[in-house]
Design a protein around this motif. Sequence first.
Motif, PDB file in Angstrom:
ATOM      1  N   UNK A  87     -29.263  -3.938 -31.189  1.00 52.09           N
ATOM      2  CA  UNK A  87     -30.374  -2.988 -31.069  1.00 52.09           C
ATOM      3  C   UNK A  87     -30.325  -2.169 -29.801  1.00 52.09           C
ATOM      4  N   UNK A  88     -29.453  -2.544 -28.868  1.00 54.97           N
ATOM      5  CA  UNK A  88     -29.360  -1.806 -27.615  1.00 54.97           C
ATOM      6  C   UNK A  88     -30.527  -2.059 -26.683  1.00 54.97           C
ATOM      7  N   UNK A  89     -31.228  -3.173 -26.847  1.00 54.04           N
ATOM      8  CA  UNK A  89     -32.363  -3.517 -25.995  1.00 54.04           C
ATOM      9  C   UNK A  89     -32.156  -4.910 -25.424  1.00 54.04           C
ATOM     10  N   UNK A  90     -32.504  -5.072 -24.151  1.00 57.56           N
ATOM     11  CA  UNK A  90     -32.296  -6.355 -23.485  1.00 57.56           C
ATOM     12  C   UNK A  90     -33.583  -6.933 -22.905  1.00 57.56           C
ATOM     13  N   UNK A  91     -34.717  -6.483 -23.393  1.00 59.43           N
ATOM     14  CA  UNK A  91     -35.991  -6.948 -22.856  1.00 59.43           C
ATOM     15  C   UNK A  91     -36.363  -8.308 -23.421  1.00 59.43           C
TER      16      UNK A  91
END
Length: 314
Positions: A87-91
């Motif tokens: 998803x390209x998110x690392x939160x």
Amino acid sequence: MEASNVSTTSDFTLVGLFSHTGLHLALFFLVATMFATGLLGNTILIFLIATDSRLHTPMYFLLSQLSLLDVGFPLVTIPKMVTDFLQGENAITFGGCVTQMFLLMLMGVSEGVLLSLMSYDRYVAVCHPLHYQVLMRGQVCLVMVGASWFSGALVASIQTSIALQFPYCASHTVDHFFCELPALLKLSCADTSDYELALSISGVLILLLPLSLIFTSYSHVLGAVLRMRSAEARRKAFTTCSSHVAVVGLFYGAAVFMYMVPGSYHSPQQDNVVSLFYSLITPTLNPLIYSLRNREVRMALVKATGRADFRAKR
């Protein structure tokens, strides 16, 4: 420091292991393959031990608990890492970070204690075979498993609760691919040097006490094996015990580096590699080590596979 720059509830950002380059994509698929292999291997091992009456022994009961921990270890970290990469998110939320940290510590300590108790099982089996059924009766095995889980829950609760007391600064980027205590402490606005020293000391105790039991048990086992007159008995004892020693070496080697060596002596990149080793590689290799070197497990697998083929043909 201004209050706006200090928080205990904001989200964190995890630094992933992979970028979208050719080499990292290959490594990503390798990690995903190992995750699936380890999950399948440990699940099959748990299933075989539960369904095959020949494996209803203390050793295999303890082994099933080890496989259960090895299922949980990668499930806490790898799916999140894979999802973030795709998803390209690392939160990760503060609550998610704390939960991840607690579960990993719970399973890590529990596995360390369990491995030491498994060494005691092998000591009794080799050195006191006539008393094995009494010394390793069902109630004793349940106490062993309960002690390992209780130890993990106690240590995880204490360490996590202390870590929550520290304020965390505006920079919430965790230089790790999951929330692990040493990496999280580096983000604290407060001075954590005393706590990190206490963490290293407690790590020595938590790791060395089980290791001392393992060393003592296998010292007696080695002496007993060398005194055996039967070559077949020596071979069987060495095969069974060497599998456990290999698992111990894989697990404790990484854990000693991570928690007994102060954080100032290793880099975030080294932490990532070591953490990947004990959170993924070791859980993947454990069922392979036990199944490939253990005749009883191989026979149970052949029996289960043959039964499935028979039902499919019908």
